[in-house]
Design a protein around this motif. Structure first.
Motif, PDB file in Angstrom:
ATOM      1  N   GLU A   6       0.827  -1.193   0.000  1.00 22.59           N
ATOM      2  CA  GLU A   6       0.000   0.000   0.000  1.00 22.59           C
ATOM      3  C   GLU A   6       0.870   1.254   0.000  1.00 22.59           C
ATOM      4  O   GLU A   6       2.004   1.241   0.477  1.00 22.59           O
ATOM      5  CB  GLU A   6      -0.915   0.048   1.240  1.00 22.59           C
ATOM      6  CG  GLU A   6      -1.874  -1.105   1.382  1.00 22.59           C
ATOM      7  CD  GLU A   6      -1.445  -2.087   2.437  1.00 22.59           C
ATOM      8  OE1 GLU A   6      -2.321  -2.737   3.037  1.00 22.59           O
ATOM      9  OE2 GLU A   6      -0.226  -2.209   2.657  1.00 22.59           O
ATOM     10  N   CYS A  22      -2.709   0.259  -3.846  1.00 24.88           N
ATOM     11  CA  CYS A  22      -2.216  -1.037  -3.397  1.00 24.88           C
ATOM     12  C   CYS A  22      -1.877  -1.869  -4.623  1.00 24.88           C
ATOM     13  O   CYS A  22      -2.760  -2.175  -5.424  1.00 24.88           O
ATOM     14  CB  CYS A  22      -3.253  -1.746  -2.543  1.00 24.88           C
ATOM     15  SG  CYS A  22      -2.814  -3.453  -2.123  1.00 24.88           S
ATOM     16  N   TRP A  36     -10.484  -2.808   0.617  1.00 18.36           N
ATOM     17  CA  TRP A  36      -9.804  -1.998   1.617  1.00 18.36           C
ATOM     18  C   TRP A  36     -10.508  -2.191   2.955  1.00 18.36           C
ATOM     19  O   TRP A  36     -11.743  -2.142   3.041  1.00 18.36           O
ATOM     20  CB  TRP A  36      -9.832  -0.521   1.230  1.00 18.36           C
ATOM     21  CG  TRP A  36      -8.929  -0.193   0.095  1.00 18.36           C
ATOM     22  CD1 TRP A  36      -9.267  -0.094  -1.220  1.00 18.36           C
ATOM     23  CD2 TRP A  36      -7.534   0.100   0.174  1.00 18.36           C
ATOM     24  NE1 TRP A  36      -8.165   0.220  -1.970  1.00 18.36           N
ATOM     25  CE2 TRP A  36      -7.088   0.358  -1.139  1.00 18.36           C
ATOM     26  CE3 TRP A  36      -6.615   0.174   1.214  1.00 18.36           C
ATOM     27  CZ2 TRP A  36      -5.767   0.674  -1.432  1.00 18.36           C
ATOM     28  CZ3 TRP A  36      -5.302   0.492   0.927  1.00 18.36           C
ATOM     29  CH2 TRP A  36      -4.882   0.744  -0.381  1.00 18.36           C
ATOM     30  N   CYS A  95      -4.958  -3.213   2.574  1.00 20.70           N
ATOM     31  CA  CYS A  95      -5.411  -3.789   1.318  1.00 20.70           C
ATOM     32  C   CYS A  95      -5.568  -5.296   1.508  1.00 20.70           C
ATOM     33  O   CYS A  95      -4.780  -5.934   2.229  1.00 20.70           O
ATOM     34  CB  CYS A  95      -4.361  -3.482   0.251  1.00 20.70           C
ATOM     35  SG  CYS A  95      -4.676  -4.187  -1.362  1.00 20.70           S
TER      36      CYS A  95
END
Length: 120
Positions: A6, A22, A36, A95
């Motif tokens: 990320e 990401c 996310w 992520c």
């Protein structure tokens, strides 16, 4: 082995914007859903937004109308555009993604997280 990295976190004032990225790397056959999550101090990790391989999106109520998740399959990257940020958006953002192997197995991976701090 697969990695999710990320970037894009930082310090922003209330009402400001940030764009998180990401990128997945490594031995990738196919990426399924990407998402996310966030975790604020003293709280459990929670889903922020998810996007399927076909582009269908879903958002937690906290981010609806302010956050937009998108992905660039050619770059193996998922983004989270965050607008009108609030103090309560302060958290570590993670992520998450499903990776499909050519044998049909699905493995789930997490990134290391990026800090988002909303403060005046």
């Amino acid at each position: 082995q697969v990695q999710l990295v990320e970037s894009g976190g930082g310090l922003v004032q209330p009402g400001g914007s940030l764009r998180l990225s990401c990128q997945a790397s490594g031995s990738i056959f196919r990426i399924g859903s990407m998402a996310w999550y966030r975790q604020a101090p003293g709280k459990e990790r929670e889903l922020v937004a998810v996007i399927t391989s076909g582009g269908t999106t879903n958002y937690a109520d906290s981010g609806k109308g302010r956050f937009t998740i998108s992905r660039d399959n050619a770059k193996n990257t998922v983004y989270l555009q965050m607008n009108s940020l609030k103090l309560e958006d302060t958290a570590v953002y993670y992520c998450n993604a499903d990776f499909n192997s050519y044998k049909g197995r699905i493995d789930n991976y997490w990134g290391q997280g990026t800090q988002v701090t909303v403060s005046s």
